[in-house]
Design an enzyme around this catalytic site. Structure first.
Site, short mmCIF file in Angstrom:
data_model
loop_
_atom_site.label_atom_id
_atom_site.label_comp_id
_atom_site.label_asym_id
_atom_site.label_seq_id
_atom_site.Cartn_x
_atom_site.Cartn_y
_atom_site.Cartn_z
N GLU A 127 -68.83 46.39 71.25
CA GLU A 127 -68.85 45.69 72.53
C GLU A 127 -67.85 44.53 72.57
O GLU A 127 -67.38 44.14 73.65
CB GLU A 127 -70.24 45.17 72.88
CG GLU A 127 -70.14 44.45 74.19
CD GLU A 127 -71.34 44.47 75.10
OE1 GLU A 127 -71.27 45.21 76.07
OE2 GLU A 127 -72.27 43.71 74.87
N THR A 179 -65.72 42.35 81.96
CA THR A 179 -66.51 41.26 81.37
C THR A 179 -65.59 40.19 80.79
O THR A 179 -65.84 38.99 80.95
CB THR A 179 -67.44 41.83 80.27
OG1 THR A 179 -68.30 42.78 80.88
CG2 THR A 179 -68.30 40.75 79.65
N1 HSE Z 1 -73.82 37.82 78.74
C1 HSE Z 1 -72.69 38.62 79.12
C2 HSE Z 1 -71.88 37.88 80.16
C3 HSE Z 1 -73.20 39.92 79.68
O1 HSE Z 1 -72.49 37.43 81.13
O2 HSE Z 1 -70.67 37.76 80.01
C4 HSE Z 1 -72.09 40.84 80.09
O3 HSE Z 1 -71.81 41.74 79.08
#
Ligand code: HSE
Length: 305
Positions: A127, A179
């Protein structure tokens, strides 16, 4: 030596818990088939139409598998066939589903030799490529199931929290938000009064999950740090949220890093009303969208055969 798993979508952050709270969803889910071979090769096939690279050094599932191979003394090869039903860049934990699903499948074929913490570690390597950061708020719920607090990623410390009786309605406007980009725009520093407010909400939200107190859940589902910045990337976010709150949502916000928006409610009728409320905003705006009405997935990745 083959296994087939379903690897579910999830919602990172759960509004106020940036990087530290996450939950797994019953819908949608990817389907991953994995075969163990004798050589040390990793082969990835995608049967979906998302144009994802099948190069194992770039593919999220490939990188997670390589993290396992690096850890093992013996040579093990893998052939993976992945059908993604969770659209990449949706905010619904698509990359985490690839990474977590593949490591759970590999562990099954290897005879369940790893702890859940190790599986989270391997999956996080995958990830990292998608998000540019080490966080497990999508990966952990996919592996542990249910709602999780990720107290720490170094070392991995995950706490599984009881699931309240809620429905989750999601709208996914068809735009893609990476992201890594949604993380890059966040402030590096936060004023103390905002931090105080945020951790009060996180603590209250976890308490509400333990006690199934929907009124407290509703008060605690607030984010005054991340949402004001990221919501600008999502067309009609404020309108969707305001209308859903008027139509009986307990609360909600951006799913992970967006653009999907989720709302919690405490009965199926309200969940359906919220689906139509969300849909009507994007229909009027002429923006393509998908909706889901679903519940919290208590199991996470499931072995199908
Ligand atoms: N916690 C992460 C973000 C979740 O908000 O960037 C997205 O993968």
């Amino acid at each position: 030596m083959k296994v087939k798993v379903s690897s579910p979508a999830g919602i990172g952050n759960i509004v106020c818990g940036f990087d530290v709270l996450g939950l797994s969803l019953d819908l949608p889910a990817d389907i991953i088939e994995l075969e163990l071979t004798g050589d040390n090769k990793t082969i990835i096939h995608h049967t979906d139409d998302f144009g994802i690279s099948e190069d194992p050094d770039v593919n999220i599932a490939g990188i997670a598998l390589k993290a396992i191979q690096k850890h093992l003394d013996q040579q093990h090869g893998f052939i993976a066939t992945i059908k993604k039903l969770i659209r990449p860049g949706s905010g619904l934990g698509s990359s985490a589903a690839s990474a977590a699903g593949i490591v759970v499948a590999a562990d099954h074929l290897l005879g369940n030799i790893f702890t859940k913490e190790q599986l989270v570690q391997f999956a996080m390597e995958g990830e990292y490529i998608a998000s540019g950061g080490y966080h497990a708020d999508n990966i952990a719920p996919c592996i542990y199931g249910g709602i999780n607090i990720i107290r720490s990623v170094k070392p991995i410390d995950v706490i599984k929290v009881p699931c309240p009786d809620v429905y989750i309605t999601i709208v996914h406007p068809m735009i893609e938000i990476k992201t890594s980009e949604a993380r890059a725009i966040l402030p590096k520093q936060v004023e103390l009064y905002k931090a105080v407010n945020q951790w009060a909400n996180i603590a209250a939200l976890v308490a509400a999950f333990y006690s199934n107190d929907v009124a407290l859940m509703s008060r605690a589902l607030n984010d005054n740090i991340i949402e004001p910045v990221r919501s600008r990337l999502i067309p009609h976010f404020d309108e969707v949220k305001e209308k859903c709150l008027q139509h009986g949502a307990l609360g909600g916000g951006i799913a992970g890093s967006g653009p999907a928006i989720f709302m919690m409610s405490n009965n199926i009728e309200k969940a359906g009303i919220l689906e139509e409320t969300m849909a009507s905003v994007y229909r009027k705006a002429g923006i393509e969208y998908n909706t889901y009405v679903t519940t919290i997935n208590k199991q996470g990745v499931k072995i199908l055969s």
